[in-house]
Write a protein that holds these residues in place. Structure first.
Motif, PDB file in Angstrom:
ATOM      1  N   TRP A   1       2.941   5.763   7.789  1.00 30.36           N
ATOM      2  CA  TRP A   1       3.966   6.807   7.735  1.00 30.36           C
ATOM      3  C   TRP A   1       5.088   6.546   8.739  1.00 30.36           C
TER       4      TRP A   1
ATOM      5  N   THR B   1       5.817   1.655   1.813  1.00 27.26           N
ATOM      6  CA  THR B   1       7.171   1.794   1.295  1.00 27.26           C
ATOM      7  C   THR B   1       7.657   0.416   0.874  1.00 27.26           C
TER       8      THR B   1
ATOM      9  N   LEU C   1      14.692   8.210   6.997  1.00 25.00           N
ATOM     10  CA  LEU C   1      13.621   7.264   6.753  1.00 25.00           C
ATOM     11  C   LEU C   1      12.964   6.766   8.032  1.00 25.00           C
TER      12      LEU C   1
ATOM     13  N   ILE D   1      12.208   1.427   9.741  1.00 22.73           N
ATOM     14  CA  ILE D   1      12.762   0.741   8.576  1.00 22.73           C
ATOM     15  C   ILE D   1      14.281   0.596   8.649  1.00 22.73           C
TER      16      ILE D   1
ATOM     17  N   ARG E   1       6.270   3.572   9.037  1.00 23.95           N
ATOM     18  CA  ARG E   1       6.951   2.474   8.343  1.00 23.95           C
ATOM     19  C   ARG E   1       7.086   1.220   9.207  1.00 23.95           C
TER      20      ARG E   1
ATOM     21  N   THR F   1       6.953  -1.814   4.010  1.00 32.27           N
ATOM     22  CA  THR F   1       6.366  -1.281   5.235  1.00 32.27           C
ATOM     23  C   THR F   1       5.010  -0.659   4.945  1.00 32.27           C
ATOM     24  N   GLU F   2       4.225  -0.500   5.999  1.00 32.17           N
ATOM     25  CA  GLU F   2       2.949   0.191   5.910  1.00 32.17           C
ATOM     26  C   GLU F   2       2.909   1.306   6.944  1.00 32.17           C
TER      27      GLU F   2
ATOM     28  N   TYR G   1      -0.325   4.597   3.209  1.00 30.97           N
ATOM     29  CA  TYR G   1       1.004   4.873   2.696  1.00 30.97           C
ATOM     30  C   TYR G   1       1.872   3.646   2.914  1.00 30.97           C
TER      31      TYR G   1
END
Length: 400
Positions: A356, A341, A201, A205, A358, A353-354, A339
């Motif tokens: 790719w 999460t 990941l 994160i 994160r 998160t914002e 994108y």
């Protein structure tokens, strides 16, 4: 004779494809095209929630919604696609074979958990991939109280430290205590072949996942994997054994096997390569949405993940564009540059998160409130009202 758009699959990609196709036909006041949705059940199964308890209720009926937008539901399981004859073969709930012709097809049959030939996996492992298997796990957890107390009874092993594995693991302490009582010593162990916690990941994160794991008592066994499982325990690839009556497998997903029937390029997960309008490369009449589509989200080299976040938008675009292709009107290119999460971390909270990479934006209770809204409201289908449902299917609505 009416033309026919056929959508296979009633998941996020399939449902939103059908709604979006109906929307464009409505905009152009076209009544000479039928839309059919073929799936085993007329329900949207809320798969992102299958790690939670009470999983038997994690679905939304679709009959009234589909009727409101004049989409015909056909109950059955697709087995064969003849791209030359434009025919889909399927079996109804009684097992009888049937065929459906189409002028345009949207393939949205989703993905399934990969099951490698690990000894004992088929007989002894659980998963949260489908409602039926998640209910089987839930019943098993509730039945543990009937067994004598032991390390094996009180230990749950989760194979895989990705999104599904982490959300399943961090929910598990509360589920085990509900089943066994607060006085029991429980263990929840994530087995992952990565060198670090949540290695797949990314570093952005990882800190809240580490903190939540420590807070909840989640153990991580890294640089190893499950090599065998039996009724009483799990053997790791480094030779160690963990006594456990519960192994939950969350490792690896592959696109529906129906993708293999098309003469088209697929990625390593079996997803079909599509163009910016989600038409499958090498096909004149077939589009893809959801987990079967390998679709670029932007011009930076990012591709849609197997997630409802991407499946909803892919469905809105695929349905719009399959209808546009049939009507001869301009399509709407799929782009989803934002994108996010939102990872549930059990009683600790969540992390939002914002990007790719994160970048963390919300933590703990604030992120948990957002996760609750996503899981209980945002990902559910619209009301069974024609104008509301068609408006919700606009492909230009951002999904993030």
């Amino acid at each position: 004779m009416k033309q026919h758009i056929l959508v296979i699959g009633a998941g996020f990609g399939g449902l939103w494809s059908a709604l979006s196709a109906a929307r464009l036909l409505d905009i152009h006041d076209r009544h000479d095209v039928d839309i059919s949705l073929l799936a085993p059940q007329a329900e949207l199964r809320i798969r992102p929630r299958f790690y939670e308890p009470d999983v038997h209720a994690m679905f939304a009926p679709l009959d009234a919604l589909l009727d409101s937008v004049s989409v015909r539901f056909i109950k059955g399981t697709a087995e064969r696609i003849d791209e030359q004859a434009r025919i889909v073969g399927y079996r109804d709930e009684a097992g009888q074979p049937h065929e459906l012709g189409y002028d345009r097809l949207v393939l949205a049959t989703g993905s399934q958990l990969a099951r490698p030939p690990v000894p004992g996996l088929e007989d002894h492992a659980f998963d949260v991939d489908q409602i039926e298997s998640a209910v089987r796990l839930e019943n098993h957890l509730k039945s543990l109280k009937d067994l004598p107390a032991s390390d094996a009874r009180n230990t749950v092993v989760i194979a895989g430290g990705g999104f599904t594995g982490i959300e399943t693991a961090t929910e598990m302490p509360a589920r085990l205590r509900a089943a066994l009582g607060d006085d029991q010593h429980i263990r929840v162990i994530i087995v992952d072949r990565g060198p670090k916690i949540a290695a797949a990941l990314g570093d952005g994160i990882r800190p809240p996942i580490v903190e939540a794991s420590e807070h909840l008592g989640i153990e991580w066994e890294l640089n190893t994997s499950v090599s065998a499982v039996d009724a009483d325990g799990v053997t790791l690839s480094d030779g160690r054994r963990i006594e456990s009556r519960t192994l939950i497998w969350t490792v690896g997903f592959r696109a529906s096997p129906l993708t293999e029937q098309l003469t088209s390029v697929r990625d390593g997960q079996g997803r079909l390569h599509v163009d910016q309008n989600l038409k499958i490369f090498g096909q004149d009449n077939i589009f893809a949405a959801g987990d079967v589509a390998y679709a670029a989200t932007d011009d930076l080299g990012n591709f849609a993940a197997m997630s409802c976040q991407h499946a909803i938008s892919l469905g809105r675009h695929a349905g719009n564009n399959v209808a546009a292709d049939l009507l001869g009107v301009p399509p709407t290119a799929y782009r989803q540059p934002k994108y996010v999460t939102c990872l549930d971390l059990g009683a600790w909270g969540a992390v939002f998160t914002e990007g790719w990479d994160r970048q963390i934006k919300l933590l703990k209770h604030e992120a948990k409130e957002l996760k609750s809204q996503i899981n209980s409201i945002w990902i559910y289908p619209p009301a069974a009202d024609r104008s509301t449902a068609l408006a919700a299917a606009d492909p230009m609505i951002p999904v993030a």
